[in-house]
Design an enzyme around this catalytic site. Sequence first.
Site, PDB file in Angstrom:
ATOM      1  N   PHE A 135     -21.260 -14.783  22.304  1.00 46.91           N
ATOM      2  CA  PHE A 135     -22.168 -15.426  21.320  1.00 46.91           C
ATOM      3  C   PHE A 135     -21.062 -15.185  20.152  1.00 46.91           C
ATOM      4  O   PHE A 135     -20.808 -14.088  19.653  1.00 46.91           O
ATOM      5  CB  PHE A 135     -23.341 -14.501  21.168  1.00 46.91           C
ATOM      6  CG  PHE A 135     -24.194 -15.185  19.819  1.00 46.91           C
ATOM      7  CD1 PHE A 135     -25.005 -16.226  20.236  1.00 46.91           C
ATOM      8  CD2 PHE A 135     -24.263 -14.692  18.653  1.00 46.91           C
ATOM      9  CE1 PHE A 135     -25.785 -16.896  19.408  1.00 46.91           C
ATOM     10  CE2 PHE A 135     -25.130 -15.158  17.730  1.00 46.91           C
ATOM     11  CZ  PHE A 135     -25.768 -16.294  17.949  1.00 46.91           C
ATOM     12  N   GLU A 167     -16.650 -14.349  11.688  1.00 53.05           N
ATOM     13  CA  GLU A 167     -15.491 -15.302  11.524  1.00 53.05           C
ATOM     14  C   GLU A 167     -14.627 -14.417  10.741  1.00 53.05           C
ATOM     15  O   GLU A 167     -15.097 -13.427  10.198  1.00 53.05           O
ATOM     16  CB  GLU A 167     -15.977 -16.386  10.603  1.00 53.05           C
ATOM     17  CG  GLU A 167     -16.943 -17.255  11.614  1.00 53.05           C
ATOM     18  CD  GLU A 167     -17.143 -18.617  10.841  1.00 53.05           C
ATOM     19  OE1 GLU A 167     -16.661 -19.089   9.591  1.00 53.05           O
ATOM     20  OE2 GLU A 167     -17.639 -19.358  11.366  1.00 53.05           O
ATOM     21  N   ALA A 173     -16.317 -13.943   7.567  1.00 54.69           N
ATOM     22  CA  ALA A 173     -17.720 -13.813   7.685  1.00 54.69           C
ATOM     23  C   ALA A 173     -18.378 -12.883   8.749  1.00 54.69           C
ATOM     24  O   ALA A 173     -18.332 -13.127   9.851  1.00 54.69           O
ATOM     25  CB  ALA A 173     -18.453 -15.204   7.683  1.00 54.69           C
ATOM     26  N   SER A 231     -20.145  -9.272   7.991  1.00 55.58           N
ATOM     27  CA  SER A 231     -21.765  -8.676   7.438  1.00 55.58           C
ATOM     28  C   SER A 231     -22.464  -9.797   6.660  1.00 55.58           C
ATOM     29  O   SER A 231     -23.521 -10.008   6.861  1.00 55.58           O
ATOM     30  CB  SER A 231     -21.658  -7.592   6.669  1.00 55.58           C
ATOM     31  OG  SER A 231     -20.707  -6.443   7.083  1.00 55.58           O
ATOM     32  N   ARG A 237     -14.524  27.013  31.163  1.00 55.19           N
ATOM     33  CA  ARG A 237     -13.269  27.516  30.062  1.00 55.19           C
ATOM     34  C   ARG A 237     -13.690  28.884  29.804  1.00 55.19           C
ATOM     35  O   ARG A 237     -14.307  29.173  29.007  1.00 55.19           O
ATOM     36  CB  ARG A 237     -13.287  26.287  29.069  1.00 55.19           C
ATOM     37  CG  ARG A 237     -11.949  26.812  28.239  1.00 55.19           C
ATOM     38  CD  ARG A 237     -10.783  26.660  28.793  1.00 55.19           C
ATOM     39  NE  ARG A 237      -9.629  26.792  28.028  1.00 55.19           N
ATOM     40  CZ  ARG A 237      -8.351  26.942  28.331  1.00 55.19           C
ATOM     41  NH1 ARG A 237      -8.135  26.538  29.544  1.00 55.19           N
ATOM     42  NH2 ARG A 237      -7.445  27.123  27.422  1.00 55.19           N
ATOM     43  N   GLY A 262      -7.418  21.405  23.430  1.00 56.17           N
ATOM     44  CA  GLY A 262      -6.119  20.561  23.625  1.00 56.17           C
ATOM     45  C   GLY A 262      -6.506  19.584  24.542  1.00 56.17           C
ATOM     46  O   GLY A 262      -6.046  18.409  24.403  1.00 56.17           O
ATOM     47  N   GLU A 300     -22.447  -5.415  15.558  1.00 58.10           N
ATOM     48  CA  GLU A 300     -23.816  -5.920  15.583  1.00 58.10           C
ATOM     49  C   GLU A 300     -24.780  -5.216  14.441  1.00 58.10           C
ATOM     50  O   GLU A 300     -25.787  -4.813  14.545  1.00 58.10           O
ATOM     51  CB  GLU A 300     -24.728  -5.529  16.908  1.00 58.10           C
ATOM     52  CG  GLU A 300     -24.090  -6.226  18.157  1.00 58.10           C
ATOM     53  CD  GLU A 300     -25.064  -6.386  19.223  1.00 58.10           C
ATOM     54  OE1 GLU A 300     -26.140  -6.426  19.037  1.00 58.10           O
ATOM     55  OE2 GLU A 300     -24.332  -6.659  20.447  1.00 58.10           O
ATOM     56  N   SER A 337     -23.183   0.355   9.800  1.00 57.41           N
ATOM     57  CA  SER A 337     -24.165   1.356   9.355  1.00 57.41           C
ATOM     58  C   SER A 337     -24.573   0.889   7.695  1.00 57.41           C
ATOM     59  O   SER A 337     -25.976   1.020   7.628  1.00 57.41           O
ATOM     60  CB  SER A 337     -23.562   2.886   9.454  1.00 57.41           C
ATOM     61  OG  SER A 337     -23.542   3.297  10.734  1.00 57.41           O
TER      62      SER A 337
HETATM   63  C1  FAD Z   1     -14.796  -4.857  19.569  1.00 59.46           C
HETATM   64  C2  FAD Z   1     -15.838  -5.951  18.618  1.00 59.46           C
HETATM   65  C3  FAD Z   1     -16.457  -6.780  19.234  1.00 59.46           C
HETATM   66  C4  FAD Z   1     -17.445  -7.528  18.644  1.00 59.46           C
HETATM   67  N1  FAD Z   1     -18.273  -8.511  19.345  1.00 59.46           N
HETATM   68  C5  FAD Z   1     -18.794  -9.434  18.429  1.00 59.46           C
HETATM   69  C6  FAD Z   1     -19.302 -10.749  19.431  1.00 59.46           C
HETATM   70  O1  FAD Z   1     -19.361 -10.690  20.444  1.00 59.46           O
HETATM   71  N2  FAD Z   1     -20.009 -11.467  18.316  1.00 59.46           N
HETATM   72  C7  FAD Z   1     -19.887 -11.494  17.138  1.00 59.46           C
HETATM   73  O2  FAD Z   1     -20.354 -12.547  16.296  1.00 59.46           O
HETATM   74  N3  FAD Z   1     -19.142 -10.527  16.407  1.00 59.46           N
HETATM   75  C8  FAD Z   1     -18.533  -9.693  17.053  1.00 59.46           C
HETATM   76  N4  FAD Z   1     -18.213  -8.507  16.251  1.00 59.46           N
HETATM   77  C9  FAD Z   1     -18.009  -8.413  14.750  1.00 59.46           C
HETATM   78  C10 FAD Z   1     -18.735  -7.472  14.209  1.00 59.46           C
HETATM   79  O3  FAD Z   1     -20.104  -7.734  14.388  1.00 59.46           O
HETATM   80  C11 FAD Z   1     -18.430  -7.486  12.771  1.00 59.46           C
HETATM   81  O4  FAD Z   1     -16.855  -6.771  12.827  1.00 59.46           O
HETATM   82  C12 FAD Z   1     -19.330  -6.519  12.063  1.00 59.46           C
HETATM   83  O5  FAD Z   1     -20.615  -7.140  11.620  1.00 59.46           O
HETATM   84  C13 FAD Z   1     -18.702  -6.189  10.389  1.00 59.46           C
HETATM   85  O6  FAD Z   1     -18.266  -7.510  10.027  1.00 59.46           O
HETATM   86  P1  FAD Z   1     -16.830  -7.416   9.539  1.00 59.46           P
HETATM   87  O7  FAD Z   1     -15.754  -7.023  10.455  1.00 59.46           O
HETATM   88  O8  FAD Z   1     -16.293  -8.894   8.646  1.00 59.46           O
HETATM   89  O9  FAD Z   1     -16.629  -6.460   8.122  1.00 59.46           O
HETATM   90  P2  FAD Z   1     -17.024  -6.531   6.512  1.00 59.46           P
HETATM   91  O10 FAD Z   1     -18.477  -7.497   6.635  1.00 59.46           O
HETATM   92  O11 FAD Z   1     -15.909  -7.273   5.877  1.00 59.46           O
HETATM   93  O12 FAD Z   1     -17.379  -5.222   6.188  1.00 59.46           O
HETATM   94  C14 FAD Z   1     -16.317  -4.441   5.666  1.00 59.46           C
HETATM   95  C15 FAD Z   1     -16.915  -3.097   5.224  1.00 59.46           C
HETATM   96  O13 FAD Z   1     -17.842  -3.452   3.991  1.00 59.46           O
HETATM   97  C16 FAD Z   1     -19.107  -3.048   4.126  1.00 59.46           C
HETATM   98  N5  FAD Z   1     -19.976  -3.801   3.580  1.00 59.46           N
HETATM   99  C17 FAD Z   1     -20.112  -5.262   3.795  1.00 59.46           C
HETATM  100  N6  FAD Z   1     -21.059  -5.736   2.973  1.00 59.46           N
HETATM  101  C18 FAD Z   1     -21.812  -4.486   2.289  1.00 59.46           C
HETATM  102  C19 FAD Z   1     -23.040  -4.605   1.659  1.00 59.46           C
HETATM  103  N7  FAD Z   1     -23.567  -5.599   1.283  1.00 59.46           N
HETATM  104  N8  FAD Z   1     -23.036  -3.348   1.330  1.00 59.46           N
HETATM  105  C20 FAD Z   1     -22.496  -2.101   1.587  1.00 59.46           C
HETATM  106  N9  FAD Z   1     -21.342  -2.385   2.306  1.00 59.46           N
HETATM  107  C21 FAD Z   1     -21.078  -3.600   2.976  1.00 59.46           C
HETATM  108  C22 FAD Z   1     -19.312  -3.045   5.727  1.00 59.46           C
HETATM  109  O14 FAD Z   1     -20.295  -2.354   5.977  1.00 59.46           O
HETATM  110  C23 FAD Z   1     -17.804  -2.293   6.106  1.00 59.46           C
HETATM  111  O15 FAD Z   1     -17.780  -0.967   6.220  1.00 59.46           O
HETATM  112  C24 FAD Z   1     -17.425  -7.546  17.147  1.00 59.46           C
HETATM  113  C25 FAD Z   1     -16.332  -6.663  16.451  1.00 59.46           C
HETATM  114  C26 FAD Z   1     -15.792  -5.836  17.220  1.00 59.46           C
HETATM  115  C27 FAD Z   1     -14.590  -4.924  16.418  1.00 59.46           C
END
Ligand code: FAD
Length: 381
Positions: free
Chosen positions: A122, A126, A129, A131, A265, A340, A363, A366
Amino acid sequence: MFELSQEHESFRKVVRDFAEKEIAPHVAQWDREHHFPVGVVHAMGELGLFGLVVPEQYGGSGADFTTLCVAIEELGRIDQSIGITLEAGVGLGINPILTYGTQAQKQQWLPDLVAGRTLAGFGLTEPEAGSDAGATKTRAVLDNGDWVINGAKAFITNSGTDITSVVTVTAKTGDGEISTIMVPSGTPGFTVEPAYDKLGWHISDTHGLTFDDCRVPEENLLGTRGHGFKQFLAVLDDGRIAISALAVGLAQGCLDLSVRYANERTTFGAPIGAKQGIAFQLADLAVSVEAARLLTYKAAALKDAGRSAKAVKQAASIAKLYSTEAAVTATRIATQVFGGNGFMEEFAVARFYRDAKILEIGEGTSEVQRMLIARGLGLPI
Ligand SMILES: Cc1cc2nc3c(=O)[nH]c(=O)nc-3n(C[C@H](O)[C@H](O)[C@H](O)COP(=O)(O)OP(=O)(O)OC[C@H]3O[C@@H](n4cnc5c(N)ncnc54)[C@H](O)[C@@H]3O)c2cc1C
């Protein structure tokens, strides 16, 4: 509801037995080699794990969501990558098709996915894009009965395995309009980028995807045009309960391994488990495992009981936030108990330590969970 049913607990034993026999002996090597074990996916399919929440007419067993969480927890207790392969395979692969697909789409894709012969991904996230998933830049334009897709997706689980059959992606199909479209693997213009070099989840398959004038038939639209945003939000609510179950499995695995090690241990003439500094940390860990499990299965029970989407959403975010943070703490305690050895890949707790961090990110981070919970409280955030 403080205990799962007899059926759930019997099923737990079946999955635990499978995980200990078929996964545990090989997992360190797969992790080292970044090997995606297709045979295990097939075996999980034969065990019925991909079809737990799928009706019998598509090859599933029509069990409840709680049963799926039990399976994910038990796989996650042995290895997080295998656990996420099931979680994403069902939550992100099967679930959107099952929930929003037409009869024809379900019949085309579900039987193989349910049998574990194929996997689906899924693609929501991006490069710009995550969060803020509504900031999707990928576009799909209708042309001569085809969607023509241009754009990129990042970090998509199960998107590039040898058995991946289809990836569902969100795309802008008009001003302020996001839709979901199914793109079969191998479609011209759809490129699966090389696998990421990740901190953990080495066995799990994760790729960036690019779409360059990629054409799929108009009927590959999944669900209603323009409802893509709403659809994926609903998909993610269920996914968060399942990720919470994965985190419970990790924390339980850390507890089990640490208790055994603390009894074996010896330092200063006695097992380290006889020292309060160790015993009390493990007591605290047991409390957090219990609390995380209760929150997880409460959220699953609300979903199974057909409670309101609002109630399930709040319970899912609360469970995901608590369990994933508890799991990260659990790996810190477990590696400390192992001293260790906790820093050595030979011991599973080292792999758990690397694997835990992503639970607080995928998904919905936090921070996003705290935002959703605060909104559920009626705060204007
Ligand atoms: C191994 C892996 C597997 C994944 N699998 C999938 C998948 O199958 N399909 C898919 O669609 N996605 C997938 N993802 C993507 C994942 O869901 C996103 O990385 C995640 O939702 C965070 O988005 P971002 O990386 O763009 O971080 P960003 O949105 O750029 O966030 C960066 C930081 O800013 C914080 N932040 C952002 N907005 C706010 C706010 N309004 N208030 C406070 N803090 C904020 C975030 O919490 C984070 O700490 C995967 C990611 C990884 C690493």
